[in-house]
Design a protein around this motif. Structure first.
Motif, short mmCIF file in Angstrom:
data_model
loop_
_atom_site.label_atom_id
_atom_site.label_comp_id
_atom_site.label_asym_id
_atom_site.label_seq_id
_atom_site.Cartn_x
_atom_site.Cartn_y
_atom_site.Cartn_z
N GLY A 191 -14.11 -0.64 10.37
CA GLY A 191 -13.35 -1.15 11.50
C GLY A 191 -11.88 -0.90 11.31
O GLY A 191 -11.41 0.24 11.25
N LEU A 192 -11.13 -1.99 11.19
CA LEU A 192 -9.68 -1.91 11.09
C LEU A 192 -9.23 -1.08 9.88
O LEU A 192 -8.29 -0.30 10.00
N ALA A 193 -9.90 -1.22 8.76
CA ALA A 193 -9.49 -0.47 7.56
C ALA A 193 -9.53 1.03 7.81
O ALA A 193 -8.59 1.76 7.46
N GLN A 194 -10.59 1.51 8.43
CA GLN A 194 -10.71 2.94 8.70
C GLN A 194 -9.66 3.42 9.69
O GLN A 194 -9.07 4.50 9.52
N GLN A 195 -9.38 2.62 10.71
CA GLN A 195 -8.35 2.99 11.69
C GLN A 195 -6.98 3.05 11.03
O GLN A 195 -6.18 3.95 11.33
N MET A 196 -6.70 2.12 10.15
CA MET A 196 -5.42 2.10 9.45
C MET A 196 -5.26 3.33 8.57
O MET A 196 -4.19 3.94 8.52
N ARG A 197 -6.31 3.68 7.88
CA ARG A 197 -6.26 4.85 6.99
C ARG A 197 -6.03 6.12 7.80
O ARG A 197 -5.23 6.97 7.41
N ARG A 198 -6.71 6.26 8.92
CA ARG A 198 -6.55 7.45 9.75
C ARG A 198 -5.14 7.55 10.31
O ARG A 198 -4.54 8.62 10.32
N GLN A 222 0.16 -5.53 11.60
CA GLN A 222 0.37 -6.86 12.18
C GLN A 222 -0.96 -7.56 12.44
O GLN A 222 -1.09 -8.77 12.22
N LEU A 223 -1.95 -6.81 12.90
CA LEU A 223 -3.28 -7.37 13.09
C LEU A 223 -3.87 -7.85 11.77
O LEU A 223 -4.49 -8.92 11.71
N ALA A 224 -3.68 -7.07 10.73
CA ALA A 224 -4.19 -7.45 9.42
C ALA A 224 -3.55 -8.75 8.95
O ALA A 224 -4.23 -9.59 8.32
N VAL A 225 -2.29 -8.96 9.25
CA VAL A 225 -1.63 -10.23 8.92
C VAL A 225 -2.23 -11.35 9.75
O VAL A 225 -2.56 -12.43 9.22
N MET A 226 -2.39 -11.12 11.04
CA MET A 226 -2.96 -12.14 11.93
C MET A 226 -4.36 -12.56 11.48
O MET A 226 -4.74 -13.73 11.62
N LEU A 227 -5.11 -11.62 10.95
CA LEU A 227 -6.47 -11.88 10.50
C LEU A 227 -6.54 -12.38 9.05
O LEU A 227 -7.62 -12.56 8.50
N ASP A 228 -5.37 -12.58 8.45
CA ASP A 228 -5.26 -13.06 7.06
C ASP A 228 -5.88 -12.11 6.04
O ASP A 228 -6.38 -12.54 5.00
N PHE A 229 -5.82 -10.81 6.31
CA PHE A 229 -6.28 -9.82 5.35
C PHE A 229 -5.17 -9.44 4.39
O PHE A 229 -5.44 -8.90 3.32
N VAL A 230 -3.92 -9.68 4.79
CA VAL A 230 -2.75 -9.29 4.00
C VAL A 230 -1.58 -10.18 4.40
O VAL A 230 -1.60 -10.79 5.47
N THR A 231 -0.59 -10.25 3.53
CA THR A 231 0.63 -10.99 3.87
C THR A 231 1.71 -10.00 4.31
O THR A 231 1.68 -8.82 3.95
N SER A 232 2.65 -10.48 5.07
CA SER A 232 3.67 -9.61 5.65
C SER A 232 4.69 -9.11 4.64
O SER A 232 5.56 -8.30 4.99
N ASP A 233 4.57 -9.54 3.39
CA ASP A 233 5.49 -9.04 2.36
C ASP A 233 4.87 -7.89 1.55
O ASP A 233 5.45 -7.44 0.56
N HIS A 234 3.74 -7.37 1.99
CA HIS A 234 3.11 -6.24 1.31
C HIS A 234 4.02 -5.02 1.38
O HIS A 234 4.73 -4.81 2.38
#
Length: 117
Positions: free
Chosen positions: A35-42, A82-94
């Protein structure tokens, strides 16, 4: 000396951004693997790829076109971050956020330079 695109800071930072995005998405929940991970990588891979393709083309107009595509891919990636932050997959200081910001500034500078030639 390498290929012309390899001398560009925009390409160098975008390559680091790709690495950071791959590291970041490696720890996403398993259900996001396709899903999101693959889209981000592409989107991330598209940035240095288009910088390189543009640098390999003939003339400033073609180069400018591919820089525009790279900028679009960066905007897509920033939205996904930003979506990854909203979904709590990562913090915005990455580190990916700072790399994306720096890459964006460099792409804007490159775009301006090519627009005046």
């Amino acid at each position: 000396m390498g290929k012309p695109h390899e001398q560009l800071d925009a390409w160098k930072f975008s390559m680091e951004l790709v690495k950071s995005v791959y590291q970041l998405t490696a720890v996403f929940p398993i259900e996001e693997r396709f899903g999101l991970a693959q889209q981000m990588r592409r989107a991330a891979v598209s940035i240095p790829s288009n910088i390189a393709e543009g640098a390999g083309r003939n003339g400033a107009q073609e180069y400018l076109h591919f820089i525009g595509i790279a900028r679009g891919s960066l905007a897509e990636l920033e939205t996904q971050l930003q979506l990854a932050v909203m979904l709590d997959f990562v913090t915005s200081d990455h580190a990916a956020f700072e790399l994306a910001d720096r890459t964006g500034k460099l792409l804007t500078g490159l775009h301006k330079k090519l627009s005046t030639t």
